[in-house]
Design a protein around this motif. Structure first.
Motif, mmCIF file in Angstrom:
data_model
loop_
_atom_site.group_PDB
_atom_site.id
_atom_site.type_symbol
_atom_site.label_atom_id
_atom_site.label_comp_id
_atom_site.label_asym_id
_atom_site.label_seq_id
_atom_site.Cartn_x
_atom_site.Cartn_y
_atom_site.Cartn_z
ATOM 1 N N LEU A 49 32.866 135.784 39.984
ATOM 2 C CA LEU A 49 33.001 135.821 38.369
ATOM 3 C C LEU A 49 33.902 135.863 37.202
ATOM 4 C CD1 LEU A 49 31.363 139.701 39.285
ATOM 5 C CD2 LEU A 49 29.685 137.611 37.503
ATOM 6 N N ALA A 50 35.446 136.275 37.946
ATOM 7 C CA ALA A 50 36.308 136.417 37.157
ATOM 8 C C ALA A 50 36.983 134.425 36.550
ATOM 9 C CB ALA A 50 37.323 136.461 37.725
ATOM 10 N N LYS A 51 36.174 133.809 37.472
ATOM 11 C CA LYS A 51 36.916 132.155 37.512
ATOM 12 C C LYS A 51 35.692 131.172 35.795
ATOM 13 C CE LYS A 51 38.577 130.628 41.924
ATOM 14 N NZ LYS A 51 38.068 130.549 43.628
ATOM 15 N N ALA A 52 34.559 132.195 35.754
ATOM 16 C CA ALA A 52 33.168 132.316 35.350
ATOM 17 C C ALA A 52 33.276 132.438 34.044
ATOM 18 C CB ALA A 52 32.173 132.231 35.683
ATOM 19 N N GLY A 53 34.681 132.866 33.787
ATOM 20 C CA GLY A 53 34.815 133.671 32.465
ATOM 21 C C GLY A 53 34.085 135.378 31.838
ATOM 22 N N ALA A 54 33.936 135.532 32.908
ATOM 23 C CA ALA A 54 33.640 136.837 32.637
ATOM 24 C C ALA A 54 34.201 138.025 32.007
ATOM 25 C CB ALA A 54 32.782 137.243 34.139
ATOM 26 N N LYS A 55 34.156 139.079 31.320
ATOM 27 C CA LYS A 55 34.853 139.746 30.755
ATOM 28 C C LYS A 55 34.264 141.370 30.711
ATOM 29 C CE LYS A 55 36.274 137.340 27.019
ATOM 30 N NZ LYS A 55 35.484 135.210 27.782
ATOM 31 N N ALA A 56 35.233 141.871 30.649
ATOM 32 C CA ALA A 56 35.237 143.393 31.065
ATOM 33 C C ALA A 56 34.413 144.241 30.176
ATOM 34 C CB ALA A 56 36.012 144.443 31.313
ATOM 35 N N GLY A 57 33.283 144.409 31.277
ATOM 36 C CA GLY A 57 31.444 144.945 30.393
ATOM 37 C C GLY A 57 31.104 144.043 30.522
ATOM 38 N N ALA A 58 30.957 142.550 30.917
ATOM 39 C CA ALA A 58 30.357 141.739 31.047
ATOM 40 C C ALA A 58 28.892 141.732 31.489
ATOM 41 C CB ALA A 58 30.555 140.532 31.871
ATOM 42 N N GLU A 59 27.944 142.058 32.029
ATOM 43 C CA GLU A 59 26.246 142.231 31.927
ATOM 44 C C GLU A 59 25.610 141.169 33.544
ATOM 45 O OE1 GLU A 59 22.295 141.060 30.311
ATOM 46 O OE2 GLU A 59 22.304 143.037 30.211
ATOM 47 N N ILE A 60 25.879 141.528 34.720
ATOM 48 C CA ILE A 60 25.611 140.742 35.619
ATOM 49 C C ILE A 60 24.143 141.296 36.433
ATOM 50 C CG2 ILE A 60 26.332 140.278 38.115
ATOM 51 C CD1 ILE A 60 28.563 139.960 35.572
ATOM 52 N N VAL A 61 23.444 140.082 36.334
ATOM 53 C CA VAL A 61 22.133 139.960 37.140
ATOM 54 C C VAL A 61 21.970 139.351 38.678
ATOM 55 C CG1 VAL A 61 19.632 139.666 37.033
ATOM 56 C CG2 VAL A 61 20.520 139.620 34.991
ATOM 57 N N ILE A 62 21.944 140.154 39.862
ATOM 58 C CA ILE A 62 21.570 139.538 41.033
ATOM 59 C C ILE A 62 20.065 140.186 41.623
ATOM 60 C CG2 ILE A 62 22.154 140.463 43.090
ATOM 61 C CD1 ILE A 62 24.766 141.959 42.592
ATOM 62 N N GLY A 63 20.264 138.030 41.540
ATOM 63 C CA GLY A 63 18.656 137.981 41.715
ATOM 64 C C GLY A 63 18.311 137.320 40.513
ATOM 65 N N PRO A 64 16.542 136.932 40.418
ATOM 66 C CA PRO A 64 16.050 136.855 39.483
ATOM 67 C C PRO A 64 16.445 137.308 37.958
ATOM 68 C CG PRO A 64 14.409 138.099 40.737
ATOM 69 C CD PRO A 64 15.848 137.964 41.601
ATOM 70 N N MET A 65 16.734 136.083 36.892
ATOM 71 C CA MET A 65 16.517 137.251 35.958
ATOM 72 C C MET A 65 15.572 138.183 35.077
ATOM 73 S SD MET A 65 19.323 135.896 34.464
ATOM 74 C CE MET A 65 19.093 136.471 32.526
ATOM 75 N N GLU A 66 13.993 138.273 35.738
ATOM 76 C CA GLU A 66 13.028 139.517 35.878
ATOM 77 C C GLU A 66 12.563 139.949 37.046
ATOM 78 O OE1 GLU A 66 11.316 139.874 32.403
ATOM 79 O OE2 GLU A 66 12.461 138.346 31.486
ATOM 80 N N GLY A 67 13.340 140.772 37.157
ATOM 81 C CA GLY A 67 13.253 141.610 38.097
ATOM 82 C C GLY A 67 14.458 141.877 38.902
ATOM 83 N N GLY A 68 15.496 141.398 38.262
ATOM 84 C CA GLY A 68 16.883 141.333 39.079
ATOM 85 C C GLY A 68 16.978 142.782 38.767
ATOM 86 N N TYR A 69 18.947 143.259 40.067
ATOM 87 C CA TYR A 69 19.345 144.077 39.558
ATOM 88 C C TYR A 69 20.125 143.909 38.222
ATOM 89 C CZ TYR A 69 22.091 147.873 40.348
ATOM 90 O OH TYR A 69 22.880 149.461 39.800
ATOM 91 N N VAL A 70 20.567 145.060 37.488
ATOM 92 C CA VAL A 70 21.422 144.574 36.349
ATOM 93 C C VAL A 70 23.045 145.328 36.421
ATOM 94 C CG1 VAL A 70 21.482 143.937 33.531
ATOM 95 C CG2 VAL A 70 19.262 143.651 35.437
ATOM 96 N N PHE A 71 24.365 145.052 36.743
ATOM 97 C CA PHE A 71 24.295 146.466 36.037
ATOM 98 C C PHE A 71 25.800 145.993 35.115
ATOM 99 C CE2 PHE A 71 25.829 143.606 39.555
ATOM 100 C CZ PHE A 71 27.336 143.395 39.150
ATOM 101 N N ASP A 72 26.613 146.671 34.869
ATOM 102 C CA ASP A 72 28.094 146.031 33.609
ATOM 103 C C ASP A 72 29.144 146.090 34.283
ATOM 104 O OD1 ASP A 72 26.293 146.357 31.262
ATOM 105 O OD2 ASP A 72 26.314 148.340 30.790
ATOM 106 N N TRP A 73 29.445 144.970 34.798
ATOM 107 C CA TRP A 73 30.891 144.803 35.196
ATOM 108 C C TRP A 73 32.374 145.502 35.913
ATOM 109 C CZ3 TRP A 73 33.957 140.129 35.252
ATOM 110 C CH2 TRP A 73 35.586 140.199 36.766
ATOM 111 N N GLN A 74 32.637 145.909 35.618
ATOM 112 C CA GLN A 74 34.176 146.415 35.247
ATOM 113 C C GLN A 74 35.046 145.885 36.771
ATOM 114 O OE1 GLN A 74 34.655 148.184 33.010
ATOM 115 N NE2 GLN A 74 32.742 148.410 32.591
ATOM 116 N N PRO A 75 35.719 145.056 36.551
ATOM 117 C CA PRO A 75 37.123 143.798 37.587
ATOM 118 C C PRO A 75 37.978 145.221 37.869
ATOM 119 C CG PRO A 75 37.050 143.296 35.310
ATOM 120 C CD PRO A 75 35.739 143.807 35.003
#
Length: 450
Positions: A405-431
């Protein structure tokens, strides 16, 4: 209800895995004897198996929904849950399995005994005894069982019969198959008497073969008119074609030669049938006018390279000669055909060094994670238990998700979706960017997955 089915959509559901158990061993003078929750059982698979004794898909037409058993939940005293029973579905040799939504071929099942797991049962969840470690000695949670695969597939019989009787409606095809075999199709003098194939088993000397009286053909069938493609799909699977020509028709604008040419034009327009051997049958020779017409037409068809037989399905005239001629053509086609090889199931292991997941940027500070492991771990996590959520955060961190995630440019508080965009699990990232970091706060408090 039809008595023959060669194509059916099957709704399949594998068994769900059983949940793991969170339990603590207790006995006299040992109120906290350590975790002893057992694992959940694995869900049953749905398996397709080629069976020599299965010749139709009729049973799946009547009962299109099939489900395997679920795994049982684990319990205390380190007792694992029982695995769910597999469901084995017998199918005819040569069954093609397709994705019902896309039409993509999943597998072509050839060879008696060939098996294919079409839907895998879900893994059982680990109990807290299996989750205990030096850093987490008494887990207060267990993993959930995974749901089993659920999908819709189309089963299609590749090979219906050896010989296809082709001709206009009411040309006498149903009467002919009734005279040649023990089949008893519905027979009447109106178009489209045959709405599904009638099959008959015919014996000619040492050759035993099947004959299909398939739905009647009309001009434009190759474009889908009438029963169109449904008819031609059956013809495509037969290795020998027999033109059944009505020599007693009273319909204006029709005669044996034009009937033959119309059917040949439709077969040519459909394609895929050029190499099929053919012969012609002049039917209804018991009618005086038809016999005279057949004598005139026969040399005209022979000039086109066809073997021609003059018969009467009603009186059985000429049927013996026709039967042996068809048997010779079938035997020749079988001898020329390559020996079908049993289906080879190809296993594609993950390449060494692959992370097992991918990170994709989908917004300004929004990222999607896909992959078997992270998506499976999400399904196994009880999000009502904060300690289980913290365990999920540890697993994702050890897998290298945070680093990617850090390599991809994600910053603190980024919205992360695990799985499909519709119906996946969503959380805020705190590195934390510290793979060795262990959460030291009270049980149930972990801000890495918000």
């Amino acid at each position: 209800m039809p008595d023959f089915v060669d194509q059916v959509v099957l709704h399949i559901k594998a068994g769900d895995g059983g949940h793991g158990c969170a339990s603590v061993h207790r006995e006299k003078f040992k109120p906290l004897g350590g975790p002893d929750g057992g694992n959940g059982g694995r869900g049953g698979d749905v398996i397709l198996e080629v069976d020599r004794n299965t010749a139709t898909l009729l049973d799946y037409h009547r009962r299109p929904h099939r489900k395997a058993d679920n795994g049982k939940q684990g319990s205390g005293s380190n007792r694992d849950g029982a695995n769910g029973e597999d469901v084995i579905l017998p199918v005819p040799d040569g069954t093609v399995v397709k994705d019902a939504a896309t039409g993509e071929v999943i597998v072509d099942l050839v060879g008696a005994g060939t098996r294919y797991v079409i839907a895998e049962g879900g893994h059982g969840g680990l109990g807290n005894a299996a989750l205990a470690s030096a850093k987490r000695k008494a887990p207060g949670f267990a993993l959930l069982g995974e749901p089993g695969d659920a999908l819709d597939v189309m089963l299609e019989m590749k090979s219906v019969a050896d010989v296809a009787l082709v001709g206009f409606p009411s040309a006498g095809k149903s009467s002919l198959i009734a005279a040649l075999s023990a089949a008893r199709p519905k027979i009447a003098d109106y178009p489209f008497t045959t709405l599904v194939p009638n099959l008959g088993v015919v014996t000619a000397g040492d050759t035993v073969f099947t004959v299909a009286d398939v739905p009647g053909l009309i001009p434009g069938a190759s474009e889908g008119k009438g029963l169109g493609h449904e008819f031609l799909r059956h013809v495509e699977r037969c290795n020998t074609l027999v033109h059944v020509i009505d020599c007693a028709t009273m319909e204006p604008g029709r005669d044996p030669i034009s009937d033959y040419e119309v059917i040949e034009a439709e077969l040519a327009a459909y394609g895929k049938l050029e190499d099929r051997p053919r012969l012609a049958v002049l039917n209804k020779a018991d009618v005086p006018d038809a016999r005279e017409l057949a004598d005139i037409v026969r040399p005209m068809l022979e000039e086109r390279g066809l073997r021609v037989f003059q018969i009467s399905a009603a009186t059985h005239e000429g049927l013996k000669e026709l039967t042996y001629a068809m048997g010779e053509m079938v035997a020749a086609a079988r001898a020329a055909a390559p020996v079908p090889e049993p289906t080879r199931l190809v296993i594609k292991p993950r390449q060494l060094g692959e992370a097992g997941f991918t990170v994709r940027k989908v917004g300004e500070n929004t990222f999607q994670i896909t992959g078997n492991k992270p998506e499976r771990w999400i399904r196994q996590t009880d999000f009502t238990n904060d300690e289980a959520v913290g365990y999920l955060a540890d697993r994702l961190e050890r897998l290298g998700v945070e680093e990617e995630l850090a390599k991809a440019g994600a910053k603190a508080g980024a919205e992360i979706v695990i799985g499909p965009m519709e119906g996946g699990y969503v959380f805020d990232w705190q590195p934390t960017l510290n793979a060795e970091a262990v959460h030291q706060g009270p049980r149930g408090t972990d801000n890495r997955l918000g």
